[in-house]
Write a protein that holds these residues in place. Structure first.
Motif, PDB file in Angstrom:
ATOM      1  N   LYS A   7      63.626  74.276  75.007  1.00  0.00           N
ATOM      2  CA  LYS A   7      63.941  74.303  73.569  1.00  0.00           C
ATOM      3  C   LYS A   7      63.099  75.351  72.864  1.00  0.00           C
ATOM      4  O   LYS A   7      63.599  76.111  72.028  1.00  0.00           O
ATOM      5  CB  LYS A   7      63.685  72.910  72.953  1.00  0.00           C
ATOM      6  N   THR A  31      64.408  70.935  68.519  1.00  0.00           N
ATOM      7  CA  THR A  31      64.529  72.348  68.910  1.00  0.00           C
ATOM      8  C   THR A  31      64.238  73.240  67.705  1.00  0.00           C
ATOM      9  O   THR A  31      63.416  74.158  67.782  1.00  0.00           O
ATOM     10  CB  THR A  31      65.937  72.656  69.469  1.00  0.00           C
ATOM     11  N   ASP A  85      69.391  76.559  63.963  1.00  0.00           N
ATOM     12  CA  ASP A  85      69.401  75.104  64.066  1.00  0.00           C
ATOM     13  C   ASP A  85      69.824  74.682  65.463  1.00  0.00           C
ATOM     14  O   ASP A  85      70.441  75.465  66.200  1.00  0.00           O
ATOM     15  CB  ASP A  85      70.381  74.512  63.024  1.00  0.00           C
ATOM     16  N   GLY A 101      70.611  63.410  64.686  1.00  0.00           N
ATOM     17  CA  GLY A 101      69.340  63.215  63.983  1.00  0.00           C
ATOM     18  C   GLY A 101      69.556  62.792  62.534  1.00  0.00           C
ATOM     19  O   GLY A 101      68.612  62.610  61.773  1.00  0.00           O
TER      20      GLY A 101
END
Ligand code: DER
Length: 236
Positions: A7, A31, A85, A101
């Motif tokens: 990540k 990440t 993102d 999330g």
């Protein structure tokens, strides 16, 4: 390499596209956290100047404040130069599932306002079709959420859909998860491919009571995938 190291590799690669003077969409999740850390590091080293960050969640807002990244919002900066993102899933057409999330609404608002949207993932996020690895989140208003949950489930009966209200601890009777915007999330679990994603998206958004969903269709301009064998960059 651990998943977190992958990540970080994807995140640092994406930050190479950040130029001084940019208005940047700052993503949410484990990440994107690495990308925000790296942007702050370059700012403090003087290698980046005059960056304005537009955070995609209260969590990222807090991270950026603690790192000293200057922040603003879409009201002041309706056009964003670049957003970086993460994603929960990436299919072969660079369509995404995001929102596991819980930040999908603000992410989609900001990432829809971007000239460029770089998605950063480790290779575990690559899927054959949307929903293959887990939930496709839908943000709904709290008012009669069960009514909306049932309508969402019926909409995707053909794909063997189970719709579940998200709780903080993932159990049926746990405390209900509330988004940054005061809404709830109904997670859709598909047993089969839902078929045309635009049709599915339109059907979901037509339901009064739905705020937004986690399919980000035709939005990513670049996807950076970090894998055991190295970095792959996929462009739209
Ligand atoms: O919730 C979100 O949309 C996050 O960006 C998520 O999709 C990716 O989170 P991760 O980088 O922690 O896997």
């Amino acid at each position: 390499l651990t998943q977190d190291e992958l990540k970080k590799i994807a995140a640092y690669k994406a930050v190479e596209s950040v130029q001084s003077g940019m208005v940047l969409g700052l993503g949410t999740g484990s990440t994107a956290k690495h990308a925000v850390d790296r942007i702050a590091e370059l700012l403090h080293q003087g290698k980046l100047k005059n960056i304005i960050g537009i955070p995609t969640s209260k969590k990222t807002h807090q991270q950026a404040v603690s790192l000293g990244i200057p922040l603003s919002d879409l009201d002041s900066y309706p056009v964003v130069d670049l957003a970086i993102d993460g994603a929960d899933e990436v299919d072969s057409n660079l369509n995404l599932v995001k929102g596991r999330g819980g930040s999908l609404l603000r992410e989609k608002m900001i990432e829809s306002a971007c000239k460029k949207f770089i998605v950063i993932v480790d290779e575990s996020k690559l899927v054959a079709h949307v929903g293959a690895s887990g939930a496709m989140p839908v943000e709904v208003v709290p008012f009669c959420w069960k009514f909306t949950q049932n309508r969402l489930q019926s909409l995707f009966d053909y794909a063997g859909c189970v719709a579940k209200l998200r709780s903080n601890n993932g159990t049926e009777d746990g405390e209900i998860f509330v988004t940054d915007n005061g809404n709830y999330i109904v997670d859709l679990f598909f047993k089969k491919d839902v078929g045309d994603l635009k049709t599915a998206s339109d059907a979901i958004l037509r339901l009064a009571g739905v705020v937004e969903h986690g399919m980000f269709l035709d939005m990513a301009t670049t996807v950076i995938v970090a894998g055991e064998l190295g970095i792959t960059i996929k462009n739209k």
